[in-house]
Design an enzyme around this catalytic site. Structure first.
Site, PDB file in Angstrom:
ATOM      1  N   ASP A  90      -6.222   6.797   2.954  1.00  0.00           N
ATOM      2  CA  ASP A  90      -5.054   7.111   3.798  1.00  0.00           C
ATOM      3  C   ASP A  90      -5.233   8.435   4.487  1.00  0.00           C
ATOM      4  O   ASP A  90      -5.528   9.413   3.845  1.00  0.00           O
ATOM      5  CB  ASP A  90      -3.798   7.173   2.936  1.00  0.00           C
ATOM      6  CG  ASP A  90      -3.107   5.834   2.982  1.00  0.00           C
ATOM      7  OD1 ASP A  90      -1.934   5.762   2.685  1.00  0.00           O
ATOM      8  OD2 ASP A  90      -3.797   4.857   3.350  1.00  0.00           O
ATOM      9  N   GLY A 110       0.835  -1.197   0.000  1.00  0.00           N
ATOM     10  CA  GLY A 110       0.000   0.000   0.000  1.00  0.00           C
ATOM     11  C   GLY A 110       0.870   1.247   0.000  1.00  0.00           C
ATOM     12  O   GLY A 110       1.974   1.251  -0.555  1.00  0.00           O
ATOM     13  N   SER A 111       0.400   2.270   0.670  1.00  0.00           N
ATOM     14  CA  SER A 111       1.089   3.569   0.601  1.00  0.00           C
ATOM     15  C   SER A 111       2.436   3.586   1.312  1.00  0.00           C
ATOM     16  O   SER A 111       3.194   4.547   1.152  1.00  0.00           O
ATOM     17  CB  SER A 111       0.197   4.655   1.180  1.00  0.00           C
ATOM     18  OG  SER A 111      -0.988   4.729   0.447  1.00  0.00           O
ATOM     19  N   THR A 112       2.762   2.551   2.123  1.00  0.00           N
ATOM     20  CA  THR A 112       4.095   2.543   2.745  1.00  0.00           C
ATOM     21  C   THR A 112       5.172   2.398   1.671  1.00  0.00           C
ATOM     22  O   THR A 112       6.346   2.602   1.929  1.00  0.00           O
ATOM     23  CB  THR A 112       4.247   1.377   3.748  1.00  0.00           C
ATOM     24  OG1 THR A 112       3.990   0.141   3.062  1.00  0.00           O
ATOM     25  CG2 THR A 112       3.276   1.513   4.903  1.00  0.00           C
ATOM     26  N   PHE A 113       4.747   2.057   0.463  1.00  0.00           N
ATOM     27  CA  PHE A 113       5.670   1.906  -0.661  1.00  0.00           C
ATOM     28  C   PHE A 113       6.080   3.272  -1.225  1.00  0.00           C
ATOM     29  O   PHE A 113       7.102   3.389  -1.891  1.00  0.00           O
ATOM     30  CB  PHE A 113       4.954   1.088  -1.738  1.00  0.00           C
ATOM     31  CG  PHE A 113       5.858   0.323  -2.670  1.00  0.00           C
ATOM     32  CD1 PHE A 113       6.875  -0.491  -2.170  1.00  0.00           C
ATOM     33  CD2 PHE A 113       5.692   0.398  -4.044  1.00  0.00           C
ATOM     34  CE1 PHE A 113       7.692  -1.214  -3.028  1.00  0.00           C
ATOM     35  CE2 PHE A 113       6.511  -0.314  -4.904  1.00  0.00           C
ATOM     36  CZ  PHE A 113       7.516  -1.118  -4.397  1.00  0.00           C
TER      37      PHE A 113
END
Lengths: 638, 365
Positions: free
Chosen positions: A638, A329-332
């Protein structure tokens, strides 16, 4: 050396040859004489000795098992050790009717059918004159009861045996793993690695975790006693003996207090958390929730407990940090941002105007941002801080999948971290070549778009996410994650420390690292997606939230947390490192079906950091959550 | 008519060798019957092994030594190629890679090398016989070391030892100078401490166990302890056929193959041992005689090597089961159960017979 071919010479050579042949004939004579002398020694001189051994006594070698090494955490707290228990043991050669004896014993002491099954299995593996446990873990009452009736059972004894014990029970169960009875697969492995004879006295072997990975280090060397056994199978006297050599003790990098705080933070939730020291690669906490009690496995797990653990929908036996795979997800995004910056793209003040969606040229398909009406003007810093999807859709397309994948692979995505526990999953970093191989299909541009926000085929383990965060915190100096920091030889007292291993030195520009770092700090400041995590911290935290979809949402459908089955809710992800000036801890946390990343996983990470950096333990009242997350905006994504 | 047939069949058979071999095999069958727990199945399959081996021996005895000389090089090269094949695609059994599956049949190329390596060396030295230089011995060592390293890698310590010995005998008989031999031995002697200091502790432990198995009484040492008890308790005259208590109880391992001598020794005692050694000595003496009478350099070198390798077989096997030598896995020739080694041994005797019975046809030189 050169000789001319002459007849005389030929004669000379033939003579030489026969001389040499005679020498060899003499060697044969000496060889056979040696053997004959040996026969004389064995069969005439020592005849009485061997005759006695063969006729009246039988000689036997009885193995004495070594003590398995102890496992402790970084502060010396015990994780795995050994203790004595009473066991009821039978020596088959001294018993006339085995079935009847077992039946009689069960009148006094409870013996289950699985006890009998185990006994029979062990009996096949051991000599008749070695004693085999029929019941272990006798309590005081049972031991006393049997002792009073002992005279009725020749060949049955109470013995104290060393047993493995995991005093912390469920806490950190996946780290040390557990030992279990040696089965046929283990025997094959031992045979292949040529150490079978060293396991003659051992019933147990490491089955998972550290216990398995460091089996050879922990086990020690089996000793033996060469004993004379008389016709009744009783040991008459010890002829010679060699003491066993205890296994080595292991010190882990784990901080059990930290581990406990993290596990408590999860409450009833499922998930994983990995905390790493960026500069050394030492793993401080490795949380897999829910967990289990490894002590159940030591004596052979019973069917009921095995069913409960194995068939549970929560999968407590799976070591999630290493085997659980999730879309990042957005941790990428911080890594995608850095890939762009290093390629000279999106350098500030470059900004985009986000209308809430992204479209590819000549296509009407809308890749939506989580915020329906968009974030307005967004540069790379703000794109991370507010987790703007549109910004990263465009960046991913401009970089192209190959370039993007090749860059983030340096941070460990798509590869095993090499941590010293087995069974690690390598996750998945998709490329067109991979897709061709796997599905025999071409790569579509649209798939690149969603890789930009960590969706699509991309899969990571919590371990990989923590490692990548640690590499980022350490400015590209990638240290291999590891658990064992020291191996102590208790025979000699010698301690060998395991030195940190450099996996790779990634060359990154300081100014680009600074941009990403600032953006990640802003995430925990007011206005960021995890502002409440940084609230009153007293130190500076760099972080990123993430949400991984469990089920697909259709183009015009709205995701509604409340109306969705709990198991289909999004996974909450959170990565962070602190203090940002000189990071000493990097963490990745995943709460399965935890919904929004910041709210579910963030507080756990904050508690872990508070303890590690400030020594602050969470109060009993806020064991579940820190300050309640303030819904900044409509937080669906998010 | 019948006399003619008998003559054709036995023309190339050496009667002294043949009768000794048959007698040893007969003894072997008796011991095998006892060692296998009176199993007729084992006996039958060993009889099949023997029939096959004798047929091969007879066929080889009828081949002219000159033909052997011609095929020495190709045979050696094929052997090397097959060994390479084993290293790359071989089947693993009991933790070692020895067999090559050719689809139709499985073969063990290391066994082929027991004959091919000394043959190659004998051919090489016979070609160079009038102009022998030091470098030729160096090349000879290279020819030998290549297959030995492959076999050592499998790992098969026993066979690599036997191939080394067979090759060494050829080189020695070809006239390797005493000075080089002494120098070589001294170099090896000097290198041992250096090599030892380079080994890890666990590697040293392994070497020590190989040299002194009693250090590992749960593993390799167990065999030796039991085998010496069996032999020692046999005494002067033995316990009698089928009466060896150690062999009949389950104490003695591998008692039909590598450790069969212990069964023999327990049941027939020192007297039996001496008679068996006498029988083997007769075979070796006959082999040495055939060697000394051989007419060409090639056949001389090959015959000498085959005879002395046969001795090495016996010495290593008996030395090993009597606790004199490390356990390396070498069967007792003509006695131990097993087809492959039986064929290799009799093939060697076939060559000896061929050399002896064709010698009058060979032009001198």
């Amino acid at each position: 050396m050169r000789r001319r071919p002459e007849l005389r010479n030929h004669q000379h050579e033939l003579h030489q040859f026969k001389l040499r042949l005679a020498v060899l004939g003499f060697v044969v004579l000496i060889g056979f004489s040696t053997l004959i002398i040996r026969f004389y020694f064995l069969q005439v001189v020592r005849y009485e000795h061997y005759h006695t051994l063969a006729e009246n006594n039988r000689i036997s070698v009885v193995p004495t098992a070594p003590t398995r090494g102890i496992i402790t955490d970084r502060n010396g707290t015990t994780i795995a050790h050994n203790f004595f228990v009473y066991a009821l043991e039978i020596t088959p050669s001294k018993v006339d009717d085995l079935e009847k004896t077992i039946a009689d014993i069960s009148q006094l002491v409870e013996i289950s059918s699985s006890d009998i099954k185990r006994f029979k299995k062990l009996k096949e593996r051991t000599h008749e004159f070695e004693s085999i446990p029929i019941r272990t873990h006798l309590n005081e009452v049972e031991a006393a009861k049997f002792a009073a009736n002992r005279f009725r059972f020749p060949g049955v004894d109470i013995k104290s045996r060393l047993f493995r014990h995991y005093p912390n029970e469920k806490l950190g169960a996946h780290i040390a793993g557990y030992i279990g009875r040696i089965n046929d697969n283990d025997l094959d492995w031992l045979r292949e690695s040529n150490v079978l004879s060293n396991y003659k006295g051992s019933d147990h072997i490491g089955k998972s975790g550290i216990e398995q990975y460091y089996e050879k280090t922990l086990h020690g060397i089996t000793g033996f006693q060469q004993v004379e056994i008389n016709a009744e199978g009783k040991a008459v006297r010890v002829l010679s003996s060699k003491a066993p050599v205890s296994g080595n003790n292991l010190t882990l990098s784990i901080d059990l207090e930290l581990q406990a705080i993290a596990e408590k933070g999860f409450g009833e939730s499922r998930g994983a958390l990995v905390a790493i020291q960026p500069k050394t690669g030492e793993v401080l906490a490795l949380v897999s929730m829910p967990t289990f009690d490894p002590n159940l496995f030591v004596g052979g797990i019973d069917t009921k407990n095995w069913r409960r653990l194995n068939e549970s929908e929560d999968k407590p036996l799976i070591n999630r940090p290493l085997r659980g795979i999730y879309p990042p997800g957005s941790t990428f995004k911080p890594f995608v941002a850095l890939a762009g910056l290093e390629a000279g793209k999106r350098l500030p003040p470059y900004s985009i105007q986000d209308q809430g969606y992204f479209t590819l040229p000549n296509s009407s398909h809308r890749y939506r941002d989580w915020k329906v009406d968009g974030h307005g003007i967004v540069d790379v810093t703000r794109a991370i801080t507010v987790s703007c999807d549109t910004f990263f859709y465009g960046l991913a397309i401009e970089l192209g999948i190959e370039k993007l994948a090749n860059f983030v692979r340096h941070f460990g995505f798509g590869e095993k971290s090499g941590i010293d526990i087995g069974g690690e999953n390598s996750g998945l970093l998709p490329t067109p070549e991979w897709k061709r191989r796997r599905f025999k299909q071409p790569w579509y541009v649209g798939e690149t778009v969603i890789v930009g926000i960590g969706q699509g085929y991309t899969l990571v383990t919590p371990m990989q996410l923590a490692y990548a965060t640690a590499v980022l915190a350490n400015k590209g100096t990638a240290m291999k994650p590891h658990l064992v920091t020291a191996i102590t030889n208790i025979e000699t007292g010698e301690v060998s420390h395991i030195k940190p291993v450099l996996t790779e030195q990634i060359v990154l520009s300081d100014s680009n690292l600074e941009i990403v770092k600032k953006a990640m700090i802003d995430v925990t400041l007011p206005g960021g997606t995890a502002a409440f995590v940084g609230n009153n911290a007293g130190y500076s935290i760099a972080a990123k939230t993430g949400t991984a979809q469990v089920i697909g949402i259709k183009q015009n459908e709205k995701y509604n947390e409340k109306s969705i089955n709990a198991r289909h809710r999004d996974h909450a992800l959170f990565i962070a490192y602190a203090p940002t000036e000189d990071p000493t801890i990097a963490i990745a946390a995943i709460v399965e079906n935890g919904g929004h990343g910041g709210s579910a996983a963030g507080p756990i990470v904050r508690q872990v950091m508070d303890y590690y950096l400030l020594g602050k333990k969470p109060l009993a009242s806020d064991s579940k959550l820190l300050p309640s997350p303030t819904p900044v905006e409509e937080m669906h994504h998010d | 008519m019948i006399n003619q047939i008998v003559h054709i069949i036995s023309k190339h058979i050496d009667s002294i060798l043949m009768s000794c071999i048959l007698f040893a095999m007969l003894v072997g069958l008796f011991v095998l019957y006892s060692a296998s727990g009176e199993s007729l199945n084992r006996l039958t399959s060993q009889l099949i092994n023997i029939s096959v081996a004798i047929t091969i021996m007879w066929a080889v005895a009828n081949i002219q030594p000159q033909l052997m000389e011609r095929i020495a090089l190709p045979l050696y090269l094929i052997g090397l190629l097959l060994l390479l094949g084993v290293a790359l695609f071989g089947n693993i059994s009991h933790g070692a890679r020895r067999w090559l599956d050719l689809g139709v049949m499985k073969i063990q190329p290391s066994e082929l090398m027991r004959i091919a390596a000394p043959m190659m060396l004998a051919w090489f030295f016979s070609k160079r016989e009038n102009a022998l230089r030091v470098t030729d011995f160096f090349i000879g060592f290279l020819i030998l070391i290549a297959p030995v390293l492959f076999i050592l890698k499998q790992p098969d310590l026993g066979t690599s030892l036997l191939v080394s010995a067979s090759g060494f005998f050829v080189i020695f008989l070809a006239g390797l100078s005493w000075r080089i031999m002494l120098g070589g031995m001294m170099t090896i002697g000097a290198l041992i401490p250096v090599f030892w200091s380079l080994l890890h502790d666990y590697q040293r432990r392994r070497v020590m166990i190989l040299i002194d198995p009693t250090q590992d009484p749960l593993g390799a040492g167990y065999h030796i302890i039991q085998s010496t008890i069996a032999q020692g308790s046999g005494g002067l005259t033995g316990k009698g056929w089928l009466n060896g208590s150690q062999s009949q109880l389950d104490f003695l391992p591998e008692r039909t193959t590598d450790f069969i001598f212990s069964v023999f020794s327990e049941e027939f005692g020192m007297v039996g041992n001496l008679l068996l050694i006498l029988l083997f000595s007769t075979i070796i003496a006959r082999g040495l005689y055939i060697t000394s009478q051989a007419k060409s350099t090639f056949s001389r070198l090959l015959a000498g090597s085959i005879t002395l390798t046969f001795f090495i077989y016996i010495f290593v096997n008996i030395g090993m089961v009597s606790g004199l030598l490390p356990v390396v896995g070498v069967p007792l020739p003509l006695i131990s159960y097993g087809g492959t080694s039986m064929v290799t041994i009799l093939l060697g005797f076939g060559i000896l017979m061929s050399i002896h019975t064709h010698k009058n046809l060979v032009a001198s030189g």
